[in-house]
Scaffold this motif. Structure first.
Motif, PDB file in Angstrom:
ATOM      1  N   LEU A  54      13.974 -25.660   2.423  1.00  0.00           N
ATOM      2  CA  LEU A  54      13.158 -26.870   2.489  1.00  0.00           C
ATOM      3  C   LEU A  54      11.996 -26.710   1.519  1.00  0.00           C
ATOM      4  N   ALA A  55      11.928 -27.591   0.548  1.00  0.00           N
ATOM      5  CA  ALA A  55      10.875 -27.512  -0.459  1.00  0.00           C
ATOM      6  C   ALA A  55       9.670 -28.333  -0.021  1.00  0.00           C
ATOM      7  N   PRO A  56       8.458 -27.799  -0.171  1.00  0.00           N
ATOM      8  CA  PRO A  56       7.267 -28.597   0.149  1.00  0.00           C
ATOM      9  C   PRO A  56       7.096 -29.745  -0.837  1.00  0.00           C
ATOM     10  N   LEU A  57       6.670 -30.868  -0.330  1.00  0.00           N
ATOM     11  CA  LEU A  57       6.345 -32.018  -1.177  1.00  0.00           C
ATOM     12  C   LEU A  57       4.843 -32.290  -1.154  1.00  0.00           C
ATOM     13  N   ARG A  58       4.303 -32.587   0.018  1.00  0.00           N
ATOM     14  CA  ARG A  58       2.863 -32.834   0.090  1.00  0.00           C
ATOM     15  C   ARG A  58       2.380 -32.693   1.525  1.00  0.00           C
ATOM     16  N   ARG A  59       1.134 -32.293   1.644  1.00  0.00           N
ATOM     17  CA  ARG A  59       0.510 -32.128   2.946  1.00  0.00           C
ATOM     18  C   ARG A  59       0.053 -33.492   3.445  1.00  0.00           C
ATOM     19  N   LEU A  60       0.439 -33.848   4.651  1.00  0.00           N
ATOM     20  CA  LEU A  60       0.070 -35.133   5.236  1.00  0.00           C
ATOM     21  C   LEU A  60      -1.080 -35.025   6.240  1.00  0.00           C
ATOM     22  N   HIS A  61      -1.294 -33.814   6.750  1.00  0.00           N
ATOM     23  CA  HIS A  61      -2.307 -33.628   7.788  1.00  0.00           C
ATOM     24  C   HIS A  61      -2.641 -32.156   7.876  1.00  0.00           C
ATOM     25  N   PHE A  62      -3.932 -31.870   8.117  1.00  0.00           N
ATOM     26  CA  PHE A  62      -4.346 -30.492   8.340  1.00  0.00           C
ATOM     27  C   PHE A  62      -5.580 -30.519   9.224  1.00  0.00           C
ATOM     28  N   ALA A  63      -5.607 -29.663  10.235  1.00  0.00           N
ATOM     29  CA  ALA A  63      -6.756 -29.610  11.138  1.00  0.00           C
ATOM     30  C   ALA A  63      -7.035 -28.173  11.537  1.00  0.00           C
ATOM     31  N   ARG A  64      -8.308 -27.825  11.577  1.00  0.00           N
ATOM     32  CA  ARG A  64      -8.749 -26.541  12.113  1.00  0.00           C
ATOM     33  C   ARG A  64      -9.056 -26.727  13.592  1.00  0.00           C
ATOM     34  N   LEU A  65      -8.321 -26.033  14.442  1.00  0.00           N
ATOM     35  CA  LEU A  65      -8.491 -26.144  15.888  1.00  0.00           C
ATOM     36  C   LEU A  65      -9.342 -24.974  16.378  1.00  0.00           C
ATOM     37  N   PRO A  66      -9.824 -25.024  17.625  1.00  0.00           N
ATOM     38  CA  PRO A  66     -10.641 -23.912  18.147  1.00  0.00           C
ATOM     39  C   PRO A  66      -9.889 -22.582  18.068  1.00  0.00           C
ATOM     40  N   ASP A  67     -10.591 -21.542  17.664  1.00  0.00           N
ATOM     41  CA  ASP A  67      -9.961 -20.234  17.571  1.00  0.00           C
ATOM     42  C   ASP A  67      -9.491 -19.758  18.939  1.00  0.00           C
ATOM     43  N   ALA A  68      -8.438 -18.940  18.933  1.00  0.00           N
ATOM     44  CA  ALA A  68      -7.929 -18.361  20.164  1.00  0.00           C
ATOM     45  C   ALA A  68      -8.903 -17.305  20.687  1.00  0.00           C
ATOM     46  N   PRO A  69      -8.824 -16.969  21.986  1.00  0.00           N
ATOM     47  CA  PRO A  69      -9.748 -15.966  22.548  1.00  0.00           C
ATOM     48  C   PRO A  69      -9.723 -14.631  21.825  1.00  0.00           C
ATOM     49  N   ASP A  70      -8.584 -14.266  21.225  1.00  0.00           N
ATOM     50  CA  ASP A  70      -8.507 -12.986  20.524  1.00  0.00           C
ATOM     51  C   ASP A  70      -8.993 -13.065  19.080  1.00  0.00           C
ATOM     52  N   GLY A  71      -9.535 -14.214  18.685  1.00  0.00           N
ATOM     53  CA  GLY A  71     -10.045 -14.381  17.337  1.00  0.00           C
ATOM     54  C   GLY A  71      -9.055 -14.953  16.351  1.00  0.00           C
ATOM     55  N   THR A  72      -7.826 -15.197  16.776  1.00  0.00           N
ATOM     56  CA  THR A  72      -6.829 -15.783  15.883  1.00  0.00           C
ATOM     57  C   THR A  72      -7.281 -17.171  15.431  1.00  0.00           C
ATOM     58  N   LEU A  73      -7.182 -17.436  14.132  1.00  0.00           N
ATOM     59  CA  LEU A  73      -7.517 -18.753  13.598  1.00  0.00           C
ATOM     60  C   LEU A  73      -6.368 -19.701  13.881  1.00  0.00           C
ATOM     61  N   VAL A  74      -6.672 -20.835  14.485  1.00  0.00           N
ATOM     62  CA  VAL A  74      -5.640 -21.784  14.914  1.00  0.00           C
ATOM     63  C   VAL A  74      -5.717 -23.028  14.050  1.00  0.00           C
ATOM     64  N   ARG A  75      -4.574 -23.413  13.527  1.00  0.00           N
ATOM     65  CA  ARG A  75      -4.505 -24.572  12.646  1.00  0.00           C
ATOM     66  C   ARG A  75      -3.329 -25.463  13.057  1.00  0.00           C
ATOM     67  N   GLU A  76      -3.401 -26.711  12.623  1.00  0.00           N
ATOM     68  CA  GLU A  76      -2.278 -27.642  12.765  1.00  0.00           C
ATOM     69  C   GLU A  76      -2.067 -28.303  11.416  1.00  0.00           C
ATOM     70  N   ALA A  77      -0.814 -28.392  10.988  1.00  0.00           N
ATOM     71  CA  ALA A  77      -0.513 -28.999   9.695  1.00  0.00           C
ATOM     72  C   ALA A  77       0.755 -29.824   9.792  1.00  0.00           C
ATOM     73  N   THR A  78       0.801 -30.864   8.970  1.00  0.00           N
ATOM     74  CA  THR A  78       2.003 -31.675   8.837  1.00  0.00           C
ATOM     75  C   THR A  78       2.342 -31.769   7.365  1.00  0.00           C
ATOM     76  N   TRP A  79       3.575 -31.430   7.027  1.00  0.00           N
ATOM     77  CA  TRP A  79       4.029 -31.445   5.641  1.00  0.00           C
ATOM     78  C   TRP A  79       5.287 -32.295   5.491  1.00  0.00           C
ATOM     79  N   GLN A  80       5.307 -33.056   4.422  1.00  0.00           N
ATOM     80  CA  GLN A  80       6.552 -33.701   4.026  1.00  0.00           C
ATOM     81  C   GLN A  80       7.372 -32.680   3.252  1.00  0.00           C
ATOM     82  N   LEU A  81       8.612 -32.464   3.685  1.00  0.00           N
ATOM     83  CA  LEU A  81       9.489 -31.469   3.093  1.00  0.00           C
ATOM     84  C   LEU A  81      10.732 -32.139   2.541  1.00  0.00           C
ATOM     85  N   ASP A  82      11.337 -31.504   1.564  1.00  0.00           N
ATOM     86  CA  ASP A  82      12.532 -32.041   0.905  1.00  0.00           C
ATOM     87  C   ASP A  82      13.680 -31.066   1.111  1.00  0.00           C
TER      88      ASP A  82
END
Length: 437
Positions: A54-82
């Motif tokens: 699946l080839a990336p085409l373009r990012r449609l959405h990206f959000a930085r969510l609250p970090d997890a208790p262990d310090g993990t950086l949490v993100r949400e993304a939506t990509w159009q793929l080909d």
């Protein structure tokens, strides 16, 4: 140690009919990856059950969510793929059949394609480019060892790492039409000035494609920048002989007088985004406006310095350089190529590691300036570098406001990018080691 990263990734894969998208159990396919999907990494292998590639085409959405208790950086993304292969195990639904914000993401993927969207963000590009890549790899007598890995995919370029059965990987880069000169400039510099650009194995200017040989890796913190500064000076001085060829390729003149001519436009209230989110404060804007006469005077001194114009990079920093095992440097990414004053690309802050102490910056500057002492005495060169470290931030900011921002599909994504350099200009102006004249 870098923190862990976890991204919830939603995939939008469009049907050839242009009216539906792939869905699993009534929603967009979803996966959890540990890559920085903001720039398109970690996407192609995220959905192995759907398609082999699946080839990336373009990012449609990206959000930085609250970090997890262990310090993990949490993100949400939506990509159009080909999908380069038939998609398996999905239903095809219209956007109306999707829940919540997924409907808007699907509608964005199915909307008419605007003229400013680059080819590498359009359905079908990856298949044609993969065919071009394989033909060129065979022409080199090489064999691809597996699927290319997208390293970066955003509105201004796409970069794939291409594994080979033997030897280091190759790199395929795609640029949009407004950066097309990178294709020809890279070819000229790599051919005429070793270390100015990676070796070019194949190029297609009309399609904006470069196939590049491996030239090294991004330098680590252990390299303090002095040898990079010497290499930059060598490349710059040698590039002066190529100015007629660069002009013939349409490379523009972006020297100190060009910067001075555009200062009123750069420092407009709307460009400074005063009062807007992420914009400058009123105090920052006023301090910048008060600096304009000093910047003009600095531009005039640089223009009158007698140092020759050279091939200008426009965005030179350590991440746009690589170093091989023998310590040889190569400069990367000539998208903003111009003809300019050499010192505008040579600020030691961009050549040294992040957070380098003042004594390291001074050593880098001295290493660079020593390469010019046959033309001017060192004290005069130091004075010119003080000017260039101020003007250089405006020069880099103009690369956004009078270059990239005029051509990208989504101007909001890059709207405030130049402010980073203008804030750094304010920091420079307040530095007692850089007295204003």
């Amino acid at each position: 140690m870098a923190p862990n990263l976890q991204t919830t990734l939603h995939a939008v894969i469009t049907h050839p009919d242009g009216e539906r998208v792939a869905a699993v159990a009534g929603a967009l396919p979803v996966a959890v990856v540990t890559e920085n999907t903001f720039v398109g990494r970690g996407l192609t292998d995220a959905f192995p059950a759907l398609a082999a590639w699946l080839a990336p085409l373009r990012r449609l959405h990206f959000a930085r969510l609250p970090d997890a208790p262990d310090g993990t950086l949490v993100r949400e993304a939506t990509w159009q793929l080909d999908a380069l292969n038939p998609v398996q195990g999905v239903d095809w639904v219209t956007p109306a059949g999707l829940p919540g914000p997924q409907r808007a993401w699907a509608e964005a993927a199915l909307a008419p394609v605007p003229d400013l969207r680059p080819a590498f963000a359009r359905v079908g590009w990856a298949a044609g480019t993969l065919a071009w890549l394989d033909e060129e790899v065979r022409e080199q007598g090489l064999r691809r060892a597996g699927r290319p890995e997208p390293l970066k995919h955003w509105g201004i370029s796409a970069l794939w790492r291409v594994p080979l059965e033997e030897g280091p990987p190759l790199y395929l880069k795609a640029v949009p039409p407004f950066f097309a000169r990178e294709v020809t400039v890279t070819g000229l510099l790599s051919r005429e000035l070793p270390g100015a650009a990676p070796p070019v194995l194949a190029a297609d200017r009309e399609r904006g494609l470069l196939l590049l040989a491996h030239a090294g890796t991004v330098p680590g913190e252990g390299e303090d920048g002095r040898s990079l500064a010497v290499h930059l000076a060598r490349v710059q001085r040698a590039s002066a002989a190529l100015l007629p060829d660069l002009r013939a390729l349409g490379v523009p003149e972006h020297g100190p007088l060009w910067v001075a001519s555009l200062l009123p436009d750069l420092l407009r209230e709307d460009r400074l985004m005063v009062g807007e989110a992420d914009g400058l404060t009123r105090d920052e804007a006023d301090r910048l406006l008060a600096l304009e006469p000093h910047l003009r005077a600095a531009c005039a001194r640089l223009a009158a310095s007698g140092l020759p114009p050279v091939a200008g990079h426009g965005d030179l920093h350590r991440l746009n350089t690589v170093q091989d095992a023998a310590g040889r440097w190569t400069l990367l990414d000539w998208s903003d190529a111009s003809l300019t004053h050499p010192f505008l690309d040579a600020d030691p802050l961009y050549l040294a590691p992040d957070g380098a102490p003042p004594e390291t910056l001074e050593a880098v500057q001295t290493a660079y300036l020593t390469a010019w002492t046959d033309l001017l005495p060192l004290p005069r060169l130091r004075a010119l570098m003080r000017d260039a470290r101020l003007v250089g931030e405006a020069y880099r900011a103009l690369g956004y406001t009078h270059g990239l921002q005029l051509h990208v599909e989504d101007p909001l994504e890059w709207r405030g990018a130049h402010l980073w350099h203008l804030r750094r200009l304010l920091t420079r102006a307040a530095d007692p080691a850089l007295p204003l004249s």
